[in-house]
Design a protein around this motif. Structure first.
Motif, PDB file in Angstrom:
ATOM      1  N   ARG A 242       0.853  -1.208   0.000  1.00 48.32           N
ATOM      2  CA  ARG A 242       0.000   0.000   0.000  1.00 48.32           C
ATOM      3  C   ARG A 242       0.880   1.247   0.000  1.00 48.32           C
ATOM      4  O   ARG A 242       0.679   2.165   0.771  1.00 48.32           O
ATOM      5  CB  ARG A 242      -0.912  -0.022   1.226  1.00 48.32           C
ATOM      6  CG  ARG A 242      -1.984  -1.097   1.168  1.00 48.32           C
ATOM      7  CD  ARG A 242      -2.841  -1.116   2.407  1.00 48.32           C
ATOM      8  NE  ARG A 242      -2.116  -1.610   3.571  1.00 48.32           N
ATOM      9  CZ  ARG A 242      -2.669  -2.000   4.712  1.00 48.32           C
ATOM     10  NH1 ARG A 242      -3.988  -1.947   4.829  1.00 48.32           N
ATOM     11  NH2 ARG A 242      -1.948  -2.439   5.718  1.00 48.32           N
ATOM     12  N   GLY A 243       1.863   1.246  -0.891  1.00 53.60           N
ATOM     13  CA  GLY A 243       2.850   2.302  -0.897  1.00 53.60           C
ATOM     14  C   GLY A 243       2.291   3.696  -1.042  1.00 53.60           C
ATOM     15  O   GLY A 243       2.710   4.620  -0.333  1.00 53.60           O
ATOM     16  N   ARG A 244       1.333   3.881  -1.938  1.00 56.34           N
ATOM     17  CA  ARG A 244       0.770   5.223  -2.150  1.00 56.34           C
ATOM     18  C   ARG A 244       0.078   5.736  -0.888  1.00 56.34           C
ATOM     19  O   ARG A 244       0.349   6.847  -0.424  1.00 56.34           O
ATOM     20  CB  ARG A 244      -0.214   5.200  -3.318  1.00 56.34           C
ATOM     21  CG  ARG A 244      -0.845   6.559  -3.641  1.00 56.34           C
ATOM     22  CD  ARG A 244      -1.842   6.417  -4.772  1.00 56.34           C
ATOM     23  NE  ARG A 244      -1.178   6.018  -5.999  1.00 56.34           N
ATOM     24  CZ  ARG A 244      -0.742   6.884  -6.927  1.00 56.34           C
ATOM     25  NH1 ARG A 244      -0.908   8.178  -6.744  1.00 56.34           N
ATOM     26  NH2 ARG A 244      -0.166   6.443  -8.025  1.00 56.34           N
ATOM     27  N   LEU A 245      -0.809   4.916  -0.316  1.00 55.17           N
ATOM     28  CA  LEU A 245      -1.528   5.317   0.887  1.00 55.17           C
ATOM     29  C   LEU A 245      -0.555   5.519   2.050  1.00 55.17           C
ATOM     30  O   LEU A 245      -0.602   6.548   2.745  1.00 55.17           O
ATOM     31  CB  LEU A 245      -2.560   4.260   1.258  1.00 55.17           C
ATOM     32  CG  LEU A 245      -3.270   4.445   2.617  1.00 55.17           C
ATOM     33  CD1 LEU A 245      -4.057   5.754   2.637  1.00 55.17           C
ATOM     34  CD2 LEU A 245      -4.175   3.257   2.927  1.00 55.17           C
ATOM     35  N   ASN A 246       0.331   4.554   2.268  1.00 49.96           N
ATOM     36  CA  ASN A 246       1.255   4.646   3.387  1.00 49.96           C
ATOM     37  C   ASN A 246       2.228   5.813   3.236  1.00 49.96           C
ATOM     38  O   ASN A 246       2.593   6.470   4.214  1.00 49.96           O
ATOM     39  CB  ASN A 246       2.039   3.338   3.536  1.00 49.96           C
ATOM     40  CG  ASN A 246       1.188   2.220   4.117  1.00 49.96           C
ATOM     41  OD1 ASN A 246       0.146   2.466   4.704  1.00 49.96           O
ATOM     42  ND2 ASN A 246       1.626   0.983   3.924  1.00 49.96           N
ATOM     43  N   GLY A 247       2.654   6.074   1.998  1.00 49.55           N
ATOM     44  CA  GLY A 247       3.549   7.200   1.763  1.00 49.55           C
ATOM     45  C   GLY A 247       2.881   8.521   2.087  1.00 49.55           C
ATOM     46  O   GLY A 247       3.493   9.417   2.703  1.00 49.55           O
ATOM     47  N   LEU A 248       1.634   8.666   1.679  1.00 42.29           N
ATOM     48  CA  LEU A 248       0.894   9.893   1.976  1.00 42.29           C
ATOM     49  C   LEU A 248       0.658  10.038   3.481  1.00 42.29           C
ATOM     50  O   LEU A 248       0.782  11.139   4.041  1.00 42.29           O
ATOM     51  CB  LEU A 248      -0.443   9.895   1.227  1.00 42.29           C
ATOM     52  CG  LEU A 248      -0.338  10.036  -0.305  1.00 42.29           C
ATOM     53  CD1 LEU A 248      -1.694   9.796  -0.947  1.00 42.29           C
ATOM     54  CD2 LEU A 248       0.198  11.414  -0.685  1.00 42.29           C
ATOM     55  N   LEU A 249       0.328   8.924   4.146  1.00 42.80           N
ATOM     56  CA  LEU A 249       0.106   8.967   5.594  1.00 42.80           C
ATOM     57  C   LEU A 249       1.400   9.271   6.340  1.00 42.80           C
ATOM     58  O   LEU A 249       1.386  10.019   7.322  1.00 42.80           O
ATOM     59  CB  LEU A 249      -0.470   7.632   6.075  1.00 42.80           C
ATOM     60  CG  LEU A 249      -1.937   7.372   5.745  1.00 42.80           C
ATOM     61  CD1 LEU A 249      -2.323   5.952   6.130  1.00 42.80           C
ATOM     62  CD2 LEU A 249      -2.833   8.371   6.473  1.00 42.80           C
ATOM     63  N   PHE A 250       2.508   8.710   5.880  1.00 38.10           N
ATOM     64  CA  PHE A 250       3.789   8.971   6.520  1.00 38.10           C
ATOM     65  C   PHE A 250       4.144  10.455   6.409  1.00 38.10           C
ATOM     66  O   PHE A 250       4.563  11.086   7.382  1.00 38.10           O
ATOM     67  CB  PHE A 250       4.880   8.114   5.868  1.00 38.10           C
ATOM     68  CG  PHE A 250       6.191   8.131   6.605  1.00 38.10           C
ATOM     69  CD1 PHE A 250       6.462   7.184   7.582  1.00 38.10           C
ATOM     70  CD2 PHE A 250       7.155   9.081   6.322  1.00 38.10           C
ATOM     71  CE1 PHE A 250       7.675   7.189   8.268  1.00 38.10           C
ATOM     72  CE2 PHE A 250       8.361   9.103   6.993  1.00 38.10           C
ATOM     73  CZ  PHE A 250       8.623   8.155   7.967  1.00 38.10           C
ATOM     74  N   THR A 251       3.968  11.005   5.225  1.00 37.20           N
ATOM     75  CA  THR A 251       4.265  12.427   5.022  1.00 37.20           C
ATOM     76  C   THR A 251       3.341  13.293   5.860  1.00 37.20           C
ATOM     77  O   THR A 251       3.775  14.292   6.454  1.00 37.20           O
ATOM     78  CB  THR A 251       4.122  12.787   3.530  1.00 37.20           C
ATOM     79  OG1 THR A 251       4.966  11.924   2.752  1.00 37.20           O
ATOM     80  CG2 THR A 251       4.535  14.231   3.280  1.00 37.20           C
ATOM     81  N   ALA A 252       2.065  12.914   5.921  1.00 34.39           N
ATOM     82  CA  ALA A 252       1.106  13.678   6.731  1.00 34.39           C
ATOM     83  C   ALA A 252       1.485  13.632   8.207  1.00 34.39           C
ATOM     84  O   ALA A 252       1.434  14.646   8.914  1.00 34.39           O
ATOM     85  CB  ALA A 252      -0.306  13.120   6.531  1.00 34.39           C
ATOM     86  N   GLY A 253       1.886  12.455   8.684  1.00 33.41           N
ATOM     87  CA  GLY A 253       2.298  12.335  10.080  1.00 33.41           C
ATOM     88  C   GLY A 253       3.514  13.180  10.391  1.00 33.41           C
ATOM     89  O   GLY A 253       3.596  13.811  11.453  1.00 33.41           O
TER      90      GLY A 253
END
Length: 225
Positions: free
Chosen positions: A33-44
């Motif tokens: 789930r790279g796209r979702l996880n990448g966006l969540l990581f950046t948001a965090g």
């Protein structure tokens, strides 16, 4: 506002150049789930920096961080202490550097990144941004610099936003590569990850030392002016 931006841009660049978080987001982007996880990581990451900076601004206002446009004594002491801590961390990192950079080892928790849920990915980014031994002192120092500048609240918020954006460029770059480079992204990000892993300790030691000395100098300047 121009002066305070000059004060915090160097600190923001120090936050942006964070090898371990850069490696972490590259590993996150490689998950199913790279796209979702990448966006969540950046948001965090962004939330963590923003929250820590906002806390410092909230402390600075009622604590009279600025007296007639000049930083209060406690702001100078804070910068001096944070700078001294960074210099000590620099010495510690340098002593622990591997004799052969190619043998550098990543933290064990990175091996579990592919098993993290989206919520835990977000939480990991929060920790890496707000509780990191380099980022936390730099963010607190930036918040203190903004809060003691004697500028209106709207300009304080805008200055903090600039700090957060610049401080997030290290993560935004891999995310943009992943989202827009297609099949070429894996090779590019892999090369970045390998370089960051080999040079993590040396880069961190250099950043700790340079930014620590800057904060010590800023603190001395406040206390003696």
């Amino acid at each position: 506002m121009g002066k305070v931006l000059g004060d915090v841009l160097g600190l923001a660049a120090g936050v942006a150049i964070s090898p371990l978080p850069i490696i972490a987001i590259i590993l996150v982007l490689a998950t199913p789930r790279g796209r979702l996880n990448g966006l969540l990581f950046t948001a965090g990451w962004i939330v963590g920096l923003s929250a820590l900076g906002a806390v410092m601004l909230a402390i600075a206002k009622p604590s009279n961080a600025s007296t007639h446009g000049h930083p209060a004594t406690w702001v100078g002491i804070l910068k001096l202490v944070l700078g001294a801590l960074l210099v000590l961390f620099a010495a510690r990192q340098w002593r622990r550097r591997p004799t052969d950079p190619s043998q550098a080892q990543l933290p064990k928790w990175m091996a579990a990144i592919d098993r993290l849920t989206p919520v835990k990915v977000f939480g990991l980014a929060l920790v890496l941004s707000a509780a990191n031994v380099k980022n936390a002192p730099l963010t607190l120092a930036a918040g203190a610099a903004i809060g003691s500048a004697g500028i209106p609240l709207a300009q304080q918020i805008a200055s903090l936003a600039v700090f957060v954006v610049i401080g997030s460029l290290g993560l935004l770059a891999p995310l943009v590569v992943y989202l827009f480079m297609g099949d070429r992204a894996a090779k590019t990000l892999g090369n970045w990850k390998d370089w960051a892993a080999r040079n993590n300790v040396a880069v961190m030691a250099a950043l700790f030392f340079v930014l620590g000395l800057k904060l010590v100098g800023d603190g001395i300047s406040v206390l003696t002016s």
